[in-house]
Write a protein that holds these residues in place. Structure first.
Motif, short mmCIF file in Angstrom:
data_model
loop_
_atom_site.label_atom_id
_atom_site.label_comp_id
_atom_site.label_asym_id
_atom_site.label_seq_id
_atom_site.Cartn_x
_atom_site.Cartn_y
_atom_site.Cartn_z
N PHE A 1 0.83 -1.21 0.00
CA PHE A 1 0.00 0.00 0.00
C PHE A 1 0.86 1.26 0.00
O PHE A 1 0.47 2.29 -0.57
N ARG A 2 2.02 1.21 0.62
CA ARG A 2 2.89 2.38 0.58
C ARG A 2 3.33 2.68 -0.85
O ARG A 2 3.33 3.85 -1.27
N ILE A 3 3.69 1.65 -1.59
CA ILE A 3 4.10 1.84 -2.98
C ILE A 3 2.93 2.33 -3.82
O ILE A 3 3.06 3.28 -4.60
N VAL A 4 1.78 1.68 -3.67
CA VAL A 4 0.61 2.02 -4.49
C VAL A 4 0.14 3.44 -4.19
O VAL A 4 -0.12 4.23 -5.11
N PHE A 5 0.02 3.80 -2.92
CA PHE A 5 -0.46 5.13 -2.55
C PHE A 5 0.53 6.21 -2.99
O PHE A 5 0.13 7.26 -3.52
N SER A 6 1.82 5.98 -2.78
CA SER A 6 2.82 6.98 -3.17
C SER A 6 2.83 7.18 -4.68
O SER A 6 2.89 8.31 -5.17
N LEU A 7 2.77 6.07 -5.41
CA LEU A 7 2.78 6.16 -6.87
C LEU A 7 1.51 6.84 -7.37
O LEU A 7 1.57 7.67 -8.30
N SER A 8 0.37 6.54 -6.77
CA SER A 8 -0.90 7.15 -7.19
C SER A 8 -0.87 8.66 -6.97
O SER A 8 -1.29 9.43 -7.85
#
Length: 346
Positions: free
Chosen positions: A118-125
């Motif tokens: 979720f850290r990767i997904v949220f940051s990328l989003s």
């Protein structure tokens, strides 16, 4: 008196922790100056705002720098004329979307791998969304500090001058070119042609330094200039962050960690104040795992690398204050919404 001593100690710790990464970013920006062909880079990046922001965000995986090292690299990319969406995407995603931070997050939350995902997904989003938002501004110069906008103008003037001379049939090497390893700005703001300087030196004396040595000295000059500009902002941001940590009672923030919404807000505030490096912030957040919700920990891990006091100080060397206000408000809102979404659906 003890509070002043604690503030000075925290200031030194923040400065010692951040400076190596700032130096790494400055070195990378200098390497980009000499080794990357600006026009080729611009042609490779997608023109579509979404794809450009996505590509810029993923560039961070190739340059493992934190929120201190990404600023000089992003500034160099903006000066080279890459699309605003790609530059914003890199600036916001690089501190998180890189192998070092992903690995450290995995080690800290080995028992909760969903936090890493979720850290990767949220940051990328967030990085891609912000890149798309600011892609509306086709020319990045209105967003930049005046001295940086002037540099960008000079670079683009060199490009247009070269293209014009090429179309008219002049020899390309008769101009001060903006190519890999051929162009550098002098301190007064005048363009320097590396090859021309080397040829002049060789012609004037048989004991002149080799071209490779001349290039190396020019890289060092650029490193010194970047460190002088960004180092002052890092010192200012670190001092403000240290004072806030000492003189603002942390209990005021921790007391908010009981509710779903208040815990998210508290951890976002803590991330901005503490200004801890993204390479080790996972271990800092782990100490709050028993007190705060998983969603609030995600808010800390996503918001901190993008916006903290130390990073804001460095960003002042690139953007105008109004631009930073837009960045802060939009990123804070997006982080809060995504963390709240996680708390209700996961």
């Amino acid at each position: 008196m003890s509070q002043l001593y604690n503030a000075f100690t925290l200031f030194l710790s923040l400065l010692i922790e951040a400076f190596p990464f700032l130096l790494l970013g400055v070195l990378l920006s200098s390497i980009l100056l000499l080794l990357i062909d600006e026009e080729r880079l611009i042609k490779i990046l997608p023109k579509n705002p979404f794809l450009g922001a996505l590509a810029g965000s993923c560039i961070g995986f190739l340059f493992p720098v934190c929120e201190c090292g990404n600023v000089p690299v992003a500034r160099r990319l903006l000066m080279q004329g890459i699309p605003t969406s790609a530059a914003i995407g890199f600036l916001l995603a690089a501190p998180t979307i890189n192998p070092v931070v992903i690995w450290s997050t995995w080690v800290a939350f080995r028992g909760q791998p969903e936090i890493v995902v979720f850290r990767i997904v949220f940051s990328l989003s967030i990085a891609v969304f912000m890149g798309c938002v600011f892609s509306v501004e086709k020319d990045s110069r209105p967003l930049l500090q005046p001295f940086l906008a002037q540099r960008v103008t000079r670079l683009r003037h060199q490009i247009s001058k070269r293209n014009l001379s090429t179309q008219e049939g002049f020899r390309q090497d008769s101009l001060t070119l903006l190519q890999s390893g051929t162009f550098l700005l002098d301190k007064p703001g005048k363009p320097l042609s590396i090859e021309a300087m080397a040829e002049t030196a060789i012609a004037s004396s048989t004991n002149s330094t080799p071209d490779s040595t001349k290039r190396f000295k020019l890289v060092l000059d650029n490193v010194v200039q970047e460190l002088r500009e960004l180092g002052g902002m890092l010192i200012l941001g670190s001092s403000i962050a240290a004072c806030l940590q000492v003189f603002v009672p942390r209990e005021m923030i921790l007391d908010l960690g009981q509710g779903t919404i208040s815990s998210i807000i508290a951890m976002m505030l803590l991330a901005a104040i503490v200004s801890i490096c993204s390479t080790v912030d996972s271990f800092f957040a782990l100490s709050f795992a028993s007190t705060f919700t998983t969603s609030s920990l995600l808010a800390f891990l996503v918001f901190g690398p993008m916006i903290d006091i130390k990073a804001i100080g460095l960003m002042f060397s690139i953007f105008k204050p109004r631009m930073l206000i837009y960045l802060f408000v939009l990123i804070a809102q997006l982080t809060f919404i995504l963390a709240l979404y996680h708390s209700y659906f996961f």
